[in-house]
Design a protein around this motif. Structure first.
Motif, PDB file in Angstrom:
ATOM      1  N   ALA A   6     -28.962  28.623   3.596  1.00  0.00           N
ATOM      2  CA  ALA A   6     -27.582  29.106   3.649  1.00  0.00           C
ATOM      3  C   ALA A   6     -27.510  30.433   4.396  1.00  0.00           C
ATOM      4  O   ALA A   6     -26.587  30.664   5.193  1.00  0.00           O
ATOM      5  CB  ALA A   6     -27.034  29.263   2.229  1.00  0.00           C
ATOM      6  N   LEU A   7     -28.474  31.297   4.149  1.00  0.00           N
ATOM      7  CA  LEU A   7     -28.526  32.593   4.831  1.00  0.00           C
ATOM      8  C   LEU A   7     -28.686  32.412   6.336  1.00  0.00           C
ATOM      9  O   LEU A   7     -28.117  33.174   7.126  1.00  0.00           O
ATOM     10  CB  LEU A   7     -29.678  33.427   4.273  1.00  0.00           C
ATOM     11  N   ILE A  47     -22.822  32.165   8.216  1.00  0.00           N
ATOM     12  CA  ILE A  47     -23.265  33.458   7.689  1.00  0.00           C
ATOM     13  C   ILE A  47     -23.833  34.346   8.794  1.00  0.00           C
ATOM     14  O   ILE A  47     -23.523  35.543   8.877  1.00  0.00           O
ATOM     15  CB  ILE A  47     -24.295  33.267   6.555  1.00  0.00           C
ATOM     16  N   GLN A  48     -24.645  33.764   9.665  1.00  0.00           N
ATOM     17  CA  GLN A  48     -25.203  34.561  10.752  1.00  0.00           C
ATOM     18  C   GLN A  48     -24.127  34.962  11.751  1.00  0.00           C
ATOM     19  O   GLN A  48     -24.187  36.039  12.356  1.00  0.00           O
ATOM     20  CB  GLN A  48     -26.326  33.787  11.448  1.00  0.00           C
ATOM     21  N   LEU A 100     -25.747  36.205  -0.830  1.00  0.00           N
ATOM     22  CA  LEU A 100     -25.676  36.231   0.632  1.00  0.00           C
ATOM     23  C   LEU A 100     -25.125  37.572   1.101  1.00  0.00           C
ATOM     24  O   LEU A 100     -25.615  38.150   2.080  1.00  0.00           O
ATOM     25  CB  LEU A 100     -24.788  35.096   1.141  1.00  0.00           C
ATOM     26  N   GLY A 101     -24.125  38.072   0.382  1.00  0.00           N
ATOM     27  CA  GLY A 101     -23.556  39.364   0.723  1.00  0.00           C
ATOM     28  C   GLY A 101     -24.585  40.474   0.649  1.00  0.00           C
ATOM     29  O   GLY A 101     -24.629  41.360   1.509  1.00  0.00           O
ATOM     30  N   GLU A 124     -23.318  23.638  -0.253  1.00  0.00           N
ATOM     31  CA  GLU A 124     -22.994  24.953   0.302  1.00  0.00           C
ATOM     32  C   GLU A 124     -23.644  25.135   1.667  1.00  0.00           C
ATOM     33  O   GLU A 124     -23.007  25.599   2.619  1.00  0.00           O
ATOM     34  CB  GLU A 124     -23.467  26.058  -0.652  1.00  0.00           C
ATOM     35  N   VAL A 125     -24.905  24.761   1.765  1.00  0.00           N
ATOM     36  CA  VAL A 125     -25.635  24.875   3.036  1.00  0.00           C
ATOM     37  C   VAL A 125     -24.962  24.032   4.120  1.00  0.00           C
ATOM     38  O   VAL A 125     -24.743  24.494   5.249  1.00  0.00           O
ATOM     39  CB  VAL A 125     -27.100  24.440   2.881  1.00  0.00           C
ATOM     40  N   GLY A 126     -24.648  22.792   3.765  1.00  0.00           N
ATOM     41  CA  GLY A 126     -24.017  21.907   4.739  1.00  0.00           C
ATOM     42  C   GLY A 126     -22.688  22.429   5.232  1.00  0.00           C
ATOM     43  O   GLY A 126     -22.386  22.376   6.425  1.00  0.00           O
TER      44      GLY A 126
END
Length: 231
Positions: A44-45, A50-51, A163-164, A224-226
């Motif tokens: 996920a990161l 996110i990136q 993640l934050g 979440e990742v997807g």
């Protein structure tokens, strides 16, 4: 020779080896689930969403597409919570928890619908990633013991502040996404602890199976990742 070694050598004192066999206390169910999904949260990161936020390179159109779908996600989670609450038997605390979370999600989706000018969730075409994620949550809410829906919703609640923390949401500069990042990926958010307290209590009472919970939790992490990787 030191005195204690001399006494042991001549059998004048005995040494208990019980300390070498004492097992450390087991981790809570919530921590077990979190520890077992390291790979998913790292993915996920590394996701494009996110990136893209971190590098201030996320295409505004893609951000908008994500947000419109996330609005519908909140709407559908609210309906799942309502369904699960009606299926609770002989557990008033769980029922109250699900109903309280439903009220929270109702506020979320209504605020998002207003911000993104959505009048009807059925008018939004969901992408493959979020559609699959919702199918998983629908299945949990309609077919499994309601306690598992609580487990299924923890990844979203706990992953976002994590993640934050990884991207410095409270100190970084995210350009036009600053407000969204600081509000939604706040490392100081601990709302997930309410969910975790429910499943940990259920585990102590033998009301939830850890392996089944792990399957549900992992699938939500993958959801979440997807979703993060779909933009």
């Amino acid at each position: 020779m030191k005195l204690w070694l001399f006494l042991i050598a001549f059998g004048l004192v005995s040494v208990s080896l019980e300390c070498s066999t004492v097992k450390p206390p087991e981790v809570s169910l919530s921590d077990y689930l979190w520890q077992e999904t390291v790979q998913q949260r790292q993915a996920a990161l590394a996701s494009s969403f996110i990136q893209g936020l971190k590098m201030v390179s996320l295409d505004p159109t893609n951000f908008g597409a994500y947000m419109v779908q996330d609005s519908v996600y909140c709407y559908l989670v609210k309906t799942n919570l309502d369904l699960a609450a009606t299926r609770v038997k002989n557990n008033s605390q769980l029922k109250q928890f699900l109903e309280a979370r439903s009220s929270s999600y109702e506020k979320y989706y209504k605020a998002l619908f207003k911000a993104w000018h959505i009048s009807n969730a059925n008018g939004i075409s969901l992408g493959t990633a979020i559609a699959g994620y919702m199918k998983h949550l629908d299945n949990v809410a309609s077919k499994m013991d309601p306690i598992y829906l609580v487990a299924a919703l923890i990844p979203c609640a706990r992953l976002w502040p994590w993640l934050g923390g990884q991207i410095g949401a409270d100190t970084g500069n995210f350009g036009v996404y600053n407000k969204w990042v600081t509000e939604n990926l706040n490392p100081g958010s601990h709302g997930y602890e309410k969910y975790e307290a429910v499943i940990n209590n259920a585990a102590e009472q033998g009301l939830i199976d850890s392996q089944m919970a792990l399957q549900v939790y992992t699938r939500s992490m993958q959801g979440e990742v997807g979703f993060f990787s779909s933009v």
